[in-house]
Design an enzyme around this catalytic site. Structure first.
Site, short mmCIF file in Angstrom:
data_model
loop_
_atom_site.label_atom_id
_atom_site.label_comp_id
_atom_site.label_asym_id
_atom_site.label_seq_id
_atom_site.Cartn_x
_atom_site.Cartn_y
_atom_site.Cartn_z
N LYS A 16 57.06 -4.87 55.30
CA LYS A 16 58.12 -4.61 56.29
C LYS A 16 57.77 -5.28 57.63
O LYS A 16 58.59 -5.96 58.23
CB LYS A 16 58.27 -3.11 56.52
CG LYS A 16 59.12 -2.76 57.74
CD LYS A 16 59.27 -1.27 57.97
CE LYS A 16 58.16 -0.69 58.78
NZ LYS A 16 58.25 -0.90 60.24
N ASN A 17 56.53 -5.11 58.07
CA ASN A 17 56.16 -5.59 59.40
C ASN A 17 55.91 -7.09 59.45
O ASN A 17 55.74 -7.64 60.54
CB ASN A 17 54.94 -4.81 59.91
CG ASN A 17 55.32 -3.37 60.18
OD1 ASN A 17 56.50 -3.01 60.17
ND2 ASN A 17 54.33 -2.52 60.39
N PRO A 32 57.04 0.72 75.64
CA PRO A 32 57.65 -0.22 76.60
C PRO A 32 57.68 -1.65 76.05
O PRO A 32 57.14 -1.92 74.98
CB PRO A 32 56.74 -0.12 77.81
CG PRO A 32 55.43 0.27 77.25
CD PRO A 32 55.70 1.14 76.08
N ASP A 66 57.03 -4.26 78.43
CA ASP A 66 56.56 -5.02 79.60
C ASP A 66 55.77 -6.27 79.21
O ASP A 66 55.87 -7.31 79.87
CB ASP A 66 55.73 -4.13 80.52
CG ASP A 66 54.55 -3.51 79.80
OD1 ASP A 66 54.77 -2.92 78.72
OD2 ASP A 66 53.42 -3.62 80.27
N LEU A 67 55.01 -6.21 78.12
CA LEU A 67 54.18 -7.37 77.73
C LEU A 67 55.05 -8.47 77.14
O LEU A 67 54.77 -9.67 77.32
CB LEU A 67 53.10 -6.94 76.76
CG LEU A 67 52.09 -5.93 77.33
CD1 LEU A 67 51.13 -5.45 76.25
CD2 LEU A 67 51.33 -6.54 78.51
N ASP A 79 49.07 2.83 61.48
CA ASP A 79 50.13 3.14 60.52
C ASP A 79 49.62 3.84 59.27
O ASP A 79 50.41 4.23 58.41
CB ASP A 79 50.85 1.85 60.09
CG ASP A 79 51.60 1.22 61.23
OD1 ASP A 79 51.95 0.03 61.14
OD2 ASP A 79 51.82 1.91 62.24
N VAL A 92 46.33 3.88 69.70
CA VAL A 92 47.40 2.88 69.83
C VAL A 92 48.67 3.48 70.42
O VAL A 92 49.28 2.93 71.33
CB VAL A 92 47.68 2.22 68.46
CG1 VAL A 92 48.87 1.26 68.56
CG2 VAL A 92 46.44 1.49 67.96
N ARG A 146 63.28 3.60 55.72
CA ARG A 146 63.17 2.44 56.62
C ARG A 146 62.03 1.53 56.19
O ARG A 146 62.09 0.33 56.36
CB ARG A 146 62.89 2.91 58.06
CG ARG A 146 64.04 3.62 58.72
CD ARG A 146 63.72 3.87 60.18
NE ARG A 146 63.27 2.64 60.82
CZ ARG A 146 62.57 2.62 61.95
NH1 ARG A 146 62.23 3.74 62.54
NH2 ARG A 146 62.20 1.49 62.50
#
Ligand code: EPZ
Length: 434
Positions: free
Chosen positions: A27-28, A129, A131-132, A317, A339, A409
């Protein structure tokens, strides 16, 4: 009015899992690969694609941007041709349902000079977020704007007439930010260097696909990625790597049921920390001709401690699933989650099944060995849902799990694969089919 009956998973402990199970595509890996097809107007073909709700959402997002998408679930194959881009502002509902939508931003920015996205949704495992991501786009010369739209949501947009290669240091080795910056830099003018990038196998898989499309990316999977920008990318075909998190989940299904399972079509070098930790507990693991054999039939296991960190460390995960297993192992285990700041929501649900887990911020202490008992529990996110299924496999009595859309998912045929190993597991509605 007809009440909508939401699907549930029912688990009835039928002893140890035995047999062989095949892992699907990652999936990732497939989600950023699909986003990368926006970088060219030529046809791209992805093979080994898992049948997941998130894949369906990403394909609908690509179509929203104007791409032609042909899905062949029977052949695990998707063809995408983003001949022209109709819009570069992502559709709100799709973004809200899947945080990974954010990785469409880099390709759209590189392809059209602009990209906009309502702040992404997805799992509820922390503030998450971007931001990176934005730091990377700004370093490449994009102007970043954050505007409140009429519904009060923030629309984040990046625009640049053309992108210039730059050095970018990631304060945290963010997977999504690394992927987004790599894809934007592929079409930037000049060289981009990403310092402290994510090193996950999914990053390597994306770099391999981009290089097949004509990009010049070196160092993916290390702590320094170098991208020489090119003027255009062409279509390519690529097979998605196996899903290392699904593989680890089945390793833990064997462990928690004291079973003996061979997991096929997996790459053991992608799950080194999980193998190491299971061996520390006393579980026998050996390479099989097409995967890995997990033999937990001895059942004289020891507690251990895990700490999640970015790859190649222990994967966040797999933390919920490993916690479920440690609940069944006599002794005191400590789990530290570095994480995400809110990835312990499964503890409450596991304790309802007679686990004995206390949490303090990012640290959880498990007093293992109690016999788990069936209960009505709720999946709070994708991997927490998987952990509750595993706990149900080892519990006395029936476990009923609700909110299983989270599981759909990220797991392709989870219930049928476990049933194939002898698990007493059913669902009250058919699995999500594209
Ligand atoms: C990817 O999410 C995975 N999802 C996640 O898998 C996985 O848990 C995560 O990487 C970490 O390995 C996909 O690949 C689709 P991050 P991503 O950016 O990219 C902080 C699953 O179960 N951060 O590496 O969203 C963030 O808050 C899912 O399959 C910033 O601070 O993860 C988090 O604490 C869950 N600023 C940490 O980094 C940013 O700009 C990790 O986030 C971006 C991230």
């Amino acid at each position: 009015m007809k009440e909508t009956i939401l699907p549930k998973i029912l688990v009835n402990n039928q002893g140890s899992l035995m047999g062989r199970v095949e892992v699907s595509g990652s999936k990732n890996a497939v989600l950023p690969l699909l986003a990368a097809t926006l970088l060219t107007d030529e046809t791209c073909v992805l093979d080994g694609v898992p049948n997941l709700r998130d894949v369906d959402v990403m394909c609908r997002l690509l179509e929203f941007f104007g791409a032609e998408v042909t899905m062949d679930p029977a052949a695990s194959r998707i063809e995408v041709r983003a001949g022209s881009i109709a819009t570069n502002i992502a559709q709100q509902d799709l973004v809200k349902s899947m945080r990974a939508s954010i990785v469409a931003m880099g390709p759209l920015l590189a392809r059209t000079g602009q990209a906009g996205i309502p702040l992404p949704g997805g799992c509820a495992i922390g503030e998450r977020p971007i931001d990176l991501h934005l730091k990377g786009f700004a370093a490449l010369g994009a102007e970043i704007r954050c505007d409140k739209d009429e519904s009060g949501d923030i629309l984040v947009s990046a625009s640049a007439s053309h992108l210039i290669g730059a050095e970018v240091y990631l304060d945290f080795a963010s997977v999504g930010a690394t992927e987004n910056i790599m894809m934007a830099a592929a079409l930037a003018e000049g060289t981009t260097v990403i310092e402290n990038p994510a090193q996950e196998p999914e990053i390597v898989d994306l770099a391999n696909f981009l290089n097949r499309m004509g990009a010049h990316i070196r160092g993916a999977g290390t702590d320094n990625i170098r991208i020489e920008g090119v003027s255009r990318l062409h279509g390519a075909e690529h097979t998605v790597i196996p899903d290392r998190i699904e593989a680890a989940t089945f390793m833990l299904a064997a462990a928690i049921t004291r079973g003996d399972v061979v997991i096929e079509n997996m790459l053991s070098n992608h799950v080194v920390p999980v193998i190491a930790k299971l061996k520390e507990c006393g579980i026998r693991i050996e390479e099989d001709y097409n995967g890995l054999r997990v033999d937990a039939t001895r059942n004289d296991f020891r507690a251990t401690n895990i700490k999640t960190i970015p790859y190649p460390g222990f994967p966040t995960d797999v933390q919920p699933q490993f916690m479920a297993f440690l609940s069944t192992v006599p002794g005191r285990s400590i789990v530290i989650e570095t994480v995400f700041e809110n990835r312990f929501m499964h503890i409450r649900e596991l304790n309802m099944m007679n686990a004995c887990i206390t949490e303090d911020g990012r640290r959880a202490v498990i007093k293992g060995g109690a016999k788990l008992t069936g209960a009505h529990v709720r999946a709070t996110d994708l991997r927490a849902g998987a952990a509750l299924v595993l706990a149900g496999l080892a519990a006395e009595g029936v476990t009923e799990i609700s909110d299983i859309y989270h599981i759909d998912r990220g797991y392709d045929g989870f219930v049928s694969k476990l049933a194939g190993l002898g698990a007493g597991i059913t669902r009250t509605k058919p699995e999500h089919k594209i």
